[in-house]
Structures are given as structure tokens and as C-alpha cells.
Motif scaffolding. Structure first.
Motif, PDB file in Angstrom:
ATOM      1  N   UNK B 197       0.786  -1.246   0.075  1.00 51.48           N
ATOM      2  CA  UNK B 197      -0.175   0.083  -0.021  1.00 51.48           C
ATOM      3  C   UNK B 197       0.771   1.321   0.097  1.00 51.48           C
ATOM      4  N   UNK B 198       2.193   1.291   0.576  1.00 54.45           N
ATOM      5  CA  UNK B 198       2.957   2.401   0.695  1.00 54.45           C
ATOM      6  C   UNK B 198       3.152   2.949  -0.720  1.00 54.45           C
ATOM      7  N   UNK B 199       3.664   1.927  -1.863  1.00 54.31           N
ATOM      8  CA  UNK B 199       4.109   2.395  -3.097  1.00 54.31           C
ATOM      9  C   UNK B 199       2.640   2.540  -3.731  1.00 54.31           C
ATOM     10  N   UNK B 200       1.757   1.809  -3.566  1.00 55.76           N
ATOM     11  CA  UNK B 200       0.602   1.692  -4.651  1.00 55.76           C
ATOM     12  C   UNK B 200      -0.657   2.331  -4.419  1.00 55.76           C
ATOM     13  N   UNK B 201      -0.420   3.154  -3.243  1.00 51.25           N
ATOM     14  CA  UNK B 201      -1.569   4.057  -2.891  1.00 51.25           C
ATOM     15  C   UNK B 201      -1.080   5.606  -3.518  1.00 51.25           C
ATOM     16  N   UNK B 202      -1.805   6.543  -3.207  1.00 52.00           N
ATOM     17  CA  UNK B 202      -1.501   7.974  -4.044  1.00 52.00           C
ATOM     18  C   UNK B 202      -0.296   8.528  -3.814  1.00 52.00           C
ATOM     19  N   UNK B 203       0.297   8.514  -2.496  1.00 45.11           N
ATOM     20  CA  UNK B 203       1.555   9.189  -2.112  1.00 45.11           C
ATOM     21  C   UNK B 203       1.993   8.699  -0.868  1.00 45.11           C
ATOM     22  N   UNK B 220      -4.765   2.337  -5.500  1.00 47.06           N
ATOM     23  CA  UNK B 220      -5.426   2.777  -6.696  1.00 47.06           C
ATOM     24  C   UNK B 220      -4.126   3.465  -7.566  1.00 47.06           C
ATOM     25  N   UNK B 221      -2.882   3.400  -6.991  1.00 45.26           N
ATOM     26  CA  UNK B 221      -1.737   3.551  -7.851  1.00 45.26           C
ATOM     27  C   UNK B 221      -1.480   5.237  -7.655  1.00 45.26           C
ATOM     28  N   UNK B 222      -0.573   5.281  -8.796  1.00 45.56           N
ATOM     29  CA  UNK B 222      -0.470   6.973  -9.002  1.00 45.56           C
ATOM     30  C   UNK B 222       0.819   7.581  -8.258  1.00 45.56           C
ATOM     31  N   UNK B 223       1.300   6.581  -7.255  1.00 43.27           N
ATOM     32  CA  UNK B 223       2.545   7.362  -6.647  1.00 43.27           C
ATOM     33  C   UNK B 223       3.839   7.455  -7.688  1.00 43.27           C
ATOM     34  N   UNK B 224       4.643   8.470  -7.479  1.00 38.04           N
ATOM     35  CA  UNK B 224       5.449   8.750  -8.382  1.00 38.04           C
ATOM     36  C   UNK B 224       6.998   8.206  -7.709  1.00 38.04           C
ATOM     37  N   UNK B 225       7.490   7.388  -8.519  1.00 41.71           N
ATOM     38  CA  UNK B 225       8.948   6.866  -8.128  1.00 41.71           C
ATOM     39  C   UNK B 225       9.819   6.815  -9.372  1.00 41.71           C
ATOM     40  N   UNK B 226      11.008   6.647  -9.112  1.00 44.27           N
ATOM     41  CA  UNK B 226      12.136   6.613  -9.977  1.00 44.27           C
ATOM     42  C   UNK B 226      12.695   5.139 -10.173  1.00 44.27           C
ATOM     43  N   UNK B 227      13.164   4.777 -11.458  1.00 40.96           N
ATOM     44  CA  UNK B 227      13.919   3.607 -11.495  1.00 40.96           C
ATOM     45  C   UNK B 227      15.334   3.639 -11.593  1.00 40.96           C
ATOM     46  N   UNK B 228      16.177   2.778 -11.761  1.00 51.02           N
ATOM     47  CA  UNK B 228      17.611   3.025 -11.647  1.00 51.02           C
ATOM     48  C   UNK B 228      18.192   4.095 -12.445  1.00 51.02           C
ATOM     49  N   UNK B 229      17.626   4.302 -13.463  1.00 44.94           N
ATOM     50  CA  UNK B 229      18.152   5.506 -14.328  1.00 44.94           C
ATOM     51  C   UNK B 229      17.820   6.778 -14.040  1.00 44.94           C
ATOM     52  N   UNK B 230      16.883   6.635 -13.154  1.00 41.84           N
ATOM     53  CA  UNK B 230      16.317   8.205 -12.786  1.00 41.84           C
ATOM     54  C   UNK B 230      14.996   8.529 -13.494  1.00 41.84           C
ATOM     55  N   UNK B 231      14.547   7.544 -14.212  1.00 39.09           N
ATOM     56  CA  UNK B 231      13.378   7.991 -15.107  1.00 39.09           C
ATOM     57  C   UNK B 231      12.014   7.780 -14.135  1.00 39.09           C
ATOM     58  N   UNK B 232      10.999   8.356 -14.522  1.00 37.79           N
ATOM     59  CA  UNK B 232       9.758   8.517 -13.491  1.00 37.79           C
ATOM     60  C   UNK B 232       9.015   7.259 -13.743  1.00 37.79           C
ATOM     61  N   UNK B 233       8.739   6.574 -12.787  1.00 38.79           N
ATOM     62  CA  UNK B 233       7.747   5.317 -12.782  1.00 38.79           C
ATOM     63  C   UNK B 233       6.591   5.625 -11.917  1.00 38.79           C
ATOM     64  N   UNK B 234       5.437   5.433 -12.569  1.00 42.80           N
ATOM     65  CA  UNK B 234       4.092   5.880 -11.779  1.00 42.80           C
ATOM     66  C   UNK B 234       3.446   4.337 -11.505  1.00 42.80           C
ATOM     67  N   UNK B 235       3.382   4.194 -10.059  1.00 40.58           N
ATOM     68  CA  UNK B 235       2.863   2.978  -9.600  1.00 40.58           C
ATOM     69  C   UNK B 235       1.493   2.560 -10.228  1.00 40.58           C
ATOM     70  N   UNK B 236       1.263   1.417 -10.518  1.00 48.08           N
ATOM     71  CA  UNK B 236      -0.162   1.158 -11.086  1.00 48.08           C
ATOM     72  C   UNK B 236      -1.029   0.671  -9.905  1.00 48.08           C
ATOM     73  N   UNK B 237      -2.343   0.824 -10.733  1.00 51.25           N
ATOM     74  CA  UNK B 237      -3.634   0.798  -9.833  1.00 51.25           C
ATOM     75  C   UNK B 237      -3.872  -0.954  -9.396  1.00 51.25           C
ATOM     76  N   UNK B 238      -3.936  -1.184  -8.295  1.00 51.26           N
ATOM     77  CA  UNK B 238      -4.169  -2.852  -7.962  1.00 51.26           C
ATOM     78  C   UNK B 238      -5.564  -3.176  -7.709  1.00 51.26           C
ATOM     79  N   UNK B 239      -6.496  -1.864  -7.830  1.00 47.65           N
ATOM     80  CA  UNK B 239      -7.925  -2.054  -7.340  1.00 47.65           C
ATOM     81  C   UNK B 239      -8.719  -2.788  -8.255  1.00 47.65           C
ATOM     82  N   UNK B 240      -9.687  -3.422  -8.020  1.00 41.29           N
ATOM     83  CA  UNK B 240     -10.447  -4.275  -8.965  1.00 41.29           C
ATOM     84  C   UNK B 240     -11.431  -3.365  -9.907  1.00 41.29           C
ATOM     85  N   UNK B 241     -10.923  -2.404 -10.462  1.00 37.85           N
ATOM     86  CA  UNK B 241     -11.331  -1.473 -11.486  1.00 37.85           C
ATOM     87  C   UNK B 241     -10.710  -1.978 -12.844  1.00 37.85           C
ATOM     88  N   UNK B 242     -11.665  -1.655 -14.047  1.00 40.14           N
ATOM     89  CA  UNK B 242     -10.958  -1.865 -15.285  1.00 40.14           C
ATOM     90  C   UNK B 242      -9.561  -0.946 -15.686  1.00 40.14           C
TER      91      UNK B 242
END
Lengths: 118, 303
Positions: B197-203, B220-242
């Protein structure tokens, strides 16, 4: 009629032409494979962990001396067999032609690295 | 004169707010805790440590829990480095007492008083906590004392504000792990302690460590993180929505979590860990729980 000296010059000329064009051809093919490998390295998110230059995680230097291409491919397909629990299991995800170019690219990255001291 | 008094009181109030907001250290709670090693399961402790602690502390180059630079945390917060938690007496946690280890895990308060919100597992059961502590004391190669020094965390001013807005979690004891057959309760427990929930919730700033379901945009995802290259990664939504994982099967989910391959063969790489050590029952419980939470509409690009 060509004399013997002219003949020698002509043979050397032909040899150089053929040689250079072969080298150019090989380099061109090599560059294409490296570019394809780079594209696969990024498409399959290898760079997410290993970094764009492959120097973030792991050690690609001297990879060729340590493992055969077949072994590297086996590893990529199922890293769990080698105790690696972090890497994705790519079996059935990366087509075999892409795996070959990927291995070629790993060698390319390794050739530009100095061995890591762990 | 009146204006000066108002100005000074306003300034004092603002300073008090800033000082309170930037509070970085706390006194450890006055509690009794001693690990009963005789009843500990060290091999289970290793599995739990790998799943819970390894995500941040495992360094693939040393193959130990010697700590790493957490490059997934945006630079704007500073440089965050996870500690060496091998049992080395100086570089690691070799001289930590049982109580100090239990305190940092349950409340986030380290031995020196620093608050480490990433550590907080206030709802971890007594058994799991004991098993982890027992394993950290073992001579297993992953925790056997190493001198490796990953460096120190240095928060930026914004990072200090963010940490300052976090609070230690209460010390609780006598916590029992939900029965494994109660899929929903057990799944929630795992989502909590694996900190999904820490990464996959809003913030990160809006999560509720005690009542995880009260976290903003829970799962619901949407938290902004970085990969090893410093590129932005937005965490995905894991709720049962389409826009989340509606339509996924348990097999799809298991493959994503344990093998890093999402539905449609998308690659799940850093900062998403690969949870290869989760059991089938645990994955099944997590999936069942995720199917039960309120769906959130949040389409994440590329997901």
C-alpha cells in the motif's frame, strides 16, 4: 599486357578493396546487432535495474570468458534456477532472435566496462 | 506596538509550526521486550526478512543486507540510503538489543532516536517479529556481519519536512497474525506488512500506517517513483477496476508478483520487487483481498 609488377599491384589493390569492404560489412552488421540489442535491453526493462550502460547492477565485463552464450540465455530465461530471485523470469517473453541480439549487446556493454571489485 | 506584538507572535507561531513539522527524532517508548529465541522459527524468519526487509536492505553486489542507495526515492527528498542490517557490531546491528530492534520495526524509532517511517510495521504479529529478529541474529550468509558501509541518509529540506510530517507509530504487543484460512484478513495483513500500500496508494505522504485502508487512494496507484536510471515510474492501480486489475486471474497475479511478468507480458522491474518467496496461499490471499477493496478509477499510462 600487364607486367609482373603491375599484376602484383593489381592483386594487392583487389585484396585491399575486398578486405576493407568485408571489414566495413562486418562493422555495419555488428552495429546493427548492437542497436537491436540495445533496443531489446530497453524494451525488456533490463536497463531499469542494470542501468543504461549496464553498470548499475551486475558485472558484464569478461562475460564471454565466464559463460557461453547458451548459458547466458538459460540464465535470462529463468534466473531462479541460479538463485537470482530479483530478476524477472523471461522464459516465453523474449523471442529467441531477440535473446541472441541481447546477449550480443551484453558483450558489447561488457567490453566497455572494467571488472568490478566486490 | 500592537503591530509589533502581532508580528512577533505570528513569527513565533510559524517557527513553532516549522520546528514541529521538522521534528526528526523521538524518544523510544518505555516498553519491555525480550525475544524468546527458543520459540522462534529462524528459517521462516529468513523468508520474512527477505520479503519485508530485503526489498530495501539487500545489496546484490554483496549478496547481504548491507544496505543500498534507494534511488527510487526522488532526489528532491535528498539521498536516502538503507542501513547495513547485518549483525556486524559496528557497521551493522550487532549491538542492538531485542527491544531496540522491535522498536524500530514497530514504531520507526531507531536506537539514536531518528524516525525512519519506511521501517514502520505497527501491525506485524509478535510471531513474525520474533522470527525476523531471530534470523537477524543468525549466522546465515545474508546477515552474517559485513563491514560494508553504504553511507548515510541525507535529507533535503523538503525531505526533512516530509519526514517531519510523519509520526512514530504506537507500540503494540500481543498482535496475532490472522488465520491463514481467513483469506481477506490474511491478505490485508500481507499487503500491510509487505508495504504494498505504501507504493501503490496515491502518495507516501498520505498513507495511514495504522489503518492502511484509510490511505489516500488506497491501492489505486499513481505514486511517483524512479527507476535506476532516474526515469519516472508511476505505480499501477491494483484495485478491482478496469483501470486496475479487474479481469486478472489469480495466475496472472501470481506470475506478476513472483516472476516480474505482468499480464500481456509487460515487465515489472525496479522499483517493483520480485516476491519469489511468497507461498501460493499468501498470493491467493493477497489476490482475494485486492478483489474485495473498493475499485478506484485511475488509469495509469502504459499500464
Amino acid at each position: 599486357m600487364l607486367n609482373i609488377v603491375d599484376m602484383k599491384v593489381f592483386v594487392v589493390f583487389l585484396f585491399l578493396m575486398f578486405g576493407f569492404s568485408s571489414v566495413a560489412q562486418v562493422t555495419k552488421v555488428d552495429n546493427r546487432i548492437v542497436l537491436e540489442g540495445k533496443s531489446a535491453f530497453e524494451a525488456y526493462a533490463c536497463n531499469n535495474c542494470h542501468g543504461n550502460k549496464g553498470d548499475n547492477l551486475g558485472d558484464f565485463s569478461g562475460l564471454k570468458k565466464r559463460f557461453s552464450d547458451e548459458e547466458i540465455i538459460r540464465y535470462i530465461k529463468n534466473p531462479r534456477l541460479y538463485g537470482n530471485k530479483l530478476m524477472p523470469v523471461y522464459d516465453g517473453v523474449i523471442p529467441s532472435d531477440k535473446l541472441n541480439t541481447l546477449v550480443h549487446y551484453l558483450h558489447h556493454l561488457g567490453s566497455e566496462q572494467t571488472p568490478k571489485k566486490l | 506596538m500592537k503591530n509589533s506584538i502581532l508580528y512577533i507572535s505570528g513569527l513565533s507561531m510559524m517557527m513553532a509550526i516549522v520546528i514541529t513539522a521538522c521534528k526528526m527524532t523521538y524518544d523510544a517508548p518505555d516498553v519491555q521486550y525480550t525475544a524468546n529465541y527458543e520459540s522462534a522459527d529462524v528459517s521462516e524468519g529468513k523468508r520474512l526478512t527477505t520479503l519485508v526487509c530485503g526489498v530495501c536492505h539487500y545489496d546484490p553486489t554483496t549478496e547481504k543486507l548491507t544496505g543500498v542507495h534507494m534511488v527510487d526515492i526522488p532526489d528532491i527528498l535528498g539521498t536516502v540510503i538503507s542501513s547495513n542490517i547485518t549483525n556486524h557490531p559496528e557497521k551493522g546491528i550487532g549491538t542492538y538489543t531485542d527491544k531496540e530492534l522491535a522498536t524500530v520495526i514497530r514504531t520507526g524509532i531507531a536506537r539514536d532516536g531518528r524516525l525512519i517511517p519506511f521501517m514502520q510495521r505497527p501491525n506485524m504479529s509478535d510471531d513474525d517479529l520474533l522470527n525476523i529478529i531471530a534470523y537477524l541474529r543468525s549466522d546465515d550468509p545474508m546477515v552474517n556481519g559485513s563491514e560494508s558501509d553504504p553511507g548515510k541518509t541525507k535529507y533535503s529540506r523538503i525531505g526533512k519536512m516530509a519526514i517531519g510530517s510523519s509520526k512514530p507509530t504506537d507500540w503494540n504487543q500481543g498482535i496475532e497474525r490472522p488465520d491463514r484460512s481467513d483469506k481477506l484478513a490474511f491478505g490485508k495483513y500481507l499487503i500491510d506488512n509487505l508495504a504494498c500500500y505504501d507504493c501503490h496508494s496515491k502518495s507516501f505522504a498520505k498513507v495511514d500506517k495504522i489503518n492502511i485502508e484509510k490511505s489516500k487512494g488506497f491501492m489505486g496507484g499513481g505514486n511517483k517513483m524512479l527507476n535506476k536510471n532516474g526515469d519516472k515510474v508511476i505505480t499501477p492501480n491494483l484495485t478491482p477496476h478496469e483501470t486496475g486489475i479487474a479481469g486478472w486471474t489469480e495466475e496472472d497475479f501470481a506470475k506478476a508478483v513472483t516472476q516480474g511478468i505482468s499480464k500481456n507480458n509487460r515487465i515489472l522491474a525496479y522499483p517493483m520487487p520480485s516476491y519469489a518467496d511468497l507461498t501460493e496461499k499468501e498470493i491467493s490471499a493477497i489476490f482475494a483481498y485486492l478483489q474485495s477493496i473498493p475499485p478506484i478509477k485511475n488509469a495509469i499510462k502504459g499500464r
